[in-house]
Design an enzyme around this catalytic site. Structure first.
Site, PDB file in Angstrom:
ATOM      1  N   ASP A  34       0.863  -1.204  -0.030  1.00 51.90           N
ATOM      2  CA  ASP A  34      -0.082  -0.142   0.109  1.00 51.90           C
ATOM      3  C   ASP A  34       0.999   1.162   0.060  1.00 51.90           C
ATOM      4  O   ASP A  34       1.587   1.771   0.919  1.00 51.90           O
ATOM      5  CB  ASP A  34      -0.900  -0.062   1.187  1.00 51.90           C
ATOM      6  CG  ASP A  34      -1.698   1.193   1.484  1.00 51.90           C
ATOM      7  OD1 ASP A  34      -1.691   2.003   0.461  1.00 51.90           O
ATOM      8  OD2 ASP A  34      -2.473   1.330   2.512  1.00 51.90           O
ATOM      9  N   ASP A  38      -4.183   3.934   2.335  1.00 55.24           N
ATOM     10  CA  ASP A  38      -5.385   3.778   2.728  1.00 55.24           C
ATOM     11  C   ASP A  38      -5.903   2.475   2.935  1.00 55.24           C
ATOM     12  O   ASP A  38      -7.257   2.176   3.080  1.00 55.24           O
ATOM     13  CB  ASP A  38      -6.222   4.374   1.339  1.00 55.24           C
ATOM     14  CG  ASP A  38      -5.991   3.329   0.082  1.00 55.24           C
ATOM     15  OD1 ASP A  38      -5.207   2.311   0.350  1.00 55.24           O
ATOM     16  OD2 ASP A  38      -6.526   3.467  -1.078  1.00 55.24           O
ATOM     17  N   ASP A  42      -1.780  -1.169  -3.937  1.00 53.09           N
ATOM     18  CA  ASP A  42      -1.916  -0.577  -5.204  1.00 53.09           C
ATOM     19  C   ASP A  42      -0.636  -0.543  -6.073  1.00 53.09           C
ATOM     20  O   ASP A  42       0.054  -1.248  -5.992  1.00 53.09           O
ATOM     21  CB  ASP A  42      -2.253   1.141  -4.927  1.00 53.09           C
ATOM     22  CG  ASP A  42      -1.195   1.443  -3.813  1.00 53.09           C
ATOM     23  OD1 ASP A  42      -0.003   1.564  -4.161  1.00 53.09           O
ATOM     24  OD2 ASP A  42      -1.622   2.202  -2.960  1.00 53.09           O
ATOM     25  N   ASP A 213      -9.083 -15.466 -17.251  1.00 51.10           N
ATOM     26  CA  ASP A 213      -9.827 -15.839 -16.330  1.00 51.10           C
ATOM     27  C   ASP A 213     -11.285 -16.772 -16.630  1.00 51.10           C
ATOM     28  O   ASP A 213     -11.882 -16.293 -17.659  1.00 51.10           O
ATOM     29  CB  ASP A 213     -10.398 -14.539 -15.480  1.00 51.10           C
ATOM     30  CG  ASP A 213     -10.972 -15.049 -14.039  1.00 51.10           C
ATOM     31  OD1 ASP A 213     -10.494 -15.545 -13.254  1.00 51.10           O
ATOM     32  OD2 ASP A 213     -12.177 -14.891 -14.252  1.00 51.10           O
ATOM     33  N   GLU A 277      -6.844 -20.107 -17.630  1.00 53.35           N
ATOM     34  CA  GLU A 277      -7.711 -20.738 -15.967  1.00 53.35           C
ATOM     35  C   GLU A 277      -8.701 -21.272 -16.550  1.00 53.35           C
ATOM     36  O   GLU A 277      -9.797 -21.220 -17.248  1.00 53.35           O
ATOM     37  CB  GLU A 277      -8.059 -19.554 -15.210  1.00 53.35           C
ATOM     38  CG  GLU A 277      -8.569 -20.207 -14.024  1.00 53.35           C
ATOM     39  CD  GLU A 277      -9.303 -19.555 -13.338  1.00 53.35           C
ATOM     40  OE1 GLU A 277      -9.485 -19.666 -11.921  1.00 53.35           O
ATOM     41  OE2 GLU A 277     -10.292 -18.654 -13.671  1.00 53.35           O
TER      42      GLU A 277
END
Length: 540
Positions: A34, A38, A42, A213, A277
């Site tokens: 991070d 927050d 990220d 995915d 996947e």
């Protein structure tokens, strides 16, 4: 005792592209680092910690979704495929990440979610507005049966029917996962064009490949035939989804035609890697179908190990046997852990044998034929964190509590620094708790210890790269009994014999497996007797 012998590194060539035999490091962006405090990881946080991945020796990173999303399924519900969600940063942050990764010699792979979008995507908002709009057929819509019930008996992965009534259209829409993840109609050529446009957008930004995915969910049976019931089983069923054979809601044969279009696009760029996947009851056949030809995907990512309750020699042998080095058989990718599966050390071994087993597991992964995928924190030996119900974020776990093990327990923040309140993650109030047991395995503690699992994992990756037989060779022999495993890897000019003891007691190595020079070992110093959870690699 660990020993390591290095030879000349394997160099990618026209015959062997960079991705064949690669080590890929999966990053779950919410939990990696991070940078703005927050509580959510990220893109700048990933960039700041890429040195860690480069020092590990990985060839590439795979970043789970960071696209604009309402985050009901934490990024796998995309509302804008071509932008970065503000919680993760900006497109400029992504460009900086790619540039830094390339400077460090790391390729960048990203997820592509083609089976569904968020219900907040502009495409779906238009599609649900009427039956006549330009995108009316971009999702899977169907009329109710005469009695008002859903068009078929299909069930969603996360529980309940795979259909939701929408009063605006006066129809049901299909969703294989959350009802806020409407199913794209990938039979529609316009939808395919739009998704290929998404892929092109990221290719132009410099990505080196895609993990696609839930690809086998991308197309359904247009006739909407009911799925047949699944055979009786002794295993507990926690979801209606488990009571059916998924014959018609997924895995339509025309997915292969779409795959050919994806491959035609990626072939316009240099060195692009694609991995699908594929899960489910018939995953093996579908993985082969999606990778069997030069105009298909490069690899498939299966579930052989991800949900296995135990790691056994027989399981490894079966997985390797399914992917022989024969014409028409694709190239596999293996993972012991990911963001959806419980941490392997918590599934496979008791705490008193954890450290020894973690080393055996690390060496085994780099000895398998195929790509090796390491999930963030696996190199540190992180375990599954027990998340109390009040702190759960995972929608599947919340819906099926307490029978479904939370995916959150494998998604907890990376412990970078042991001695500070935020574990070096960047926020003292992260979106999920770090987990007290994992603090002892923090990266800074292991960085300072040349005998740590982190150091050993680096050795394993370097060892794989140093031996062409491990990176590219065939499996010339594989023997397995209850606790003993032998894998022989062969390439022109080199044969390595990898011996593993999965048991808690020493085992005598069969006479036929003895001989040769010890190149690497874990928890052992000799080849003829393997102590508990020991492994030896021999040059023969």
């Amino acid at each position: 005792m660990n020993t390591l012998t290095l030879l000349d590194p394997v160099i990618a060539s026209a015959q062997h592209p960079w991705w064949q035999g690669a080590v890929i490091y999966q990053i779950y962006p919410r939990s990696f680092m991070d940078a703005n405090g927050d509580g959510i990881g990220d893109l700048p946080g990933i960039t700041a910690r890429l040195d860690h991945v480069a020092r590990l020796g990985a060839d590439a990173i795979w970043i789970s979704p960071f696209f604009t999303s309402p985050m009901k399924d934490f990024g796998y519900d995309v509302s804008d495929y071509c932008d970065v969600d503000p919680i993760f940063g900006t497109l400029a942050d992504f460009d900086a990440l790619v540039a830094r990764a390339h400077d460090l010699g790391l390729r960048v792979l990203i997820d592509q979610v083609y089976a569904h979008t968020s219900d907040q995507h502009a495409w779906f908002i238009e599609s649900r507005s009427s039956k006549e709009n330009a995108k009316a057929d971009w999702y899977v819509w169907a009329d109710a049966k005469p009695d008002g019930s859903p068009p078929s008996n299909w069930q969603s992965v996360f529980g309940g029917p795979a259909w939701r009534w929408d009063a605006r259209r006066g129809q049901y829409y299909m969703h294989n996962f959350l009802d806020s993840q409407p199913q794209l109609n990938c039979h529609n050529p316009e939808v395919q064009e739009a998704l290929l446009g998404v892929a092109r957008f990221w290719l132009e930004r410099g990505v080196d490949g895609f993990r696609i995915d839930a690809l086998n969910f991308a197309m359904h049976d247009p006739a909407l035939r009911d799925n047949p019931p699944a055979p009786a089983t002794d295993k507990p069923r926690t979801r209606p989804f488990d009571f059916q054979l998924k014959r018609y809601n997924q895995s339509h044969r025309d997915i292969e035609k779409f795959i050919e279009r994806i491959r035609a696009l990626t072939d316009q760029y240099d060195g692009i890697f694609t991995v699908a996947e594929v899960g489910g009851d018939e995953a093996d056949a579908q993985m082969k179908a999606y990778t069997h030809a030069e105009n298909h995907l490069n690899s498939a990512y299966g579930f052989d190990f991800l949900y296995a309750e135990r790691l056994t020699p027989g399981l490894v042998k079966a997985a390797l046997s399914a992917w022989p080095a024969t014409s028409g058989t694709g190239w596999p990718s293996w993972a012991f852990e990911n963001h959806d599966a419980p941490r392997a050390l918590s599934r496979w071994i008791s705490p008193d044998h954890r450290d020894a087993f973690a080393r055996l597991k690390a060496l085994l992964l780099v000895c398998l034929r195929g790509n090796a995928i390491i999930y963030q924190g696996e190199e540190l030996g992180l375990g599954q964190v027990d998340i109390p119900f009040a702190q759960l974020q995972d929608p599947e776990a919340i819906a099926n509590w307490p029978l479904t093990l939370s995916r959150d327990g494998a998604r907890t923040p990376m412990p970078w620094v042991a001695g500070v309140p935020d574990a070096g993650f960047g926020s003292e109030a992260p979106w999920l708790p770090v987990g007290q047991d994992n603090l002892a395995h923090a990266a800074d503690v292991q960085e300072a210890d040349p005998q740590s699992l982190l150091a050993f994992t680096r050795q394993c990756i370097a060892f794989r790269k140093a031996h062409k037989a491990l990176a590219l060779g065939t499996v010339s022999r594989c023997d397995a009994d209850a606790v003993f495993l032998l894998i022989e890897r062969t390439v022109a000019g080199e044969t390595l014999r990898c011996l593993f003891n999965f048991g808690e007691a020493p085992v005598a190595v069969p006479a036929y497996a003895l001989g040769g020079d010890v190149l690497m070992c874990v928890n052992a110093g000799q080849a003829h007797i393997l102590p508990a959870f020991a492994a030896v690699v021999l040059s023969v």
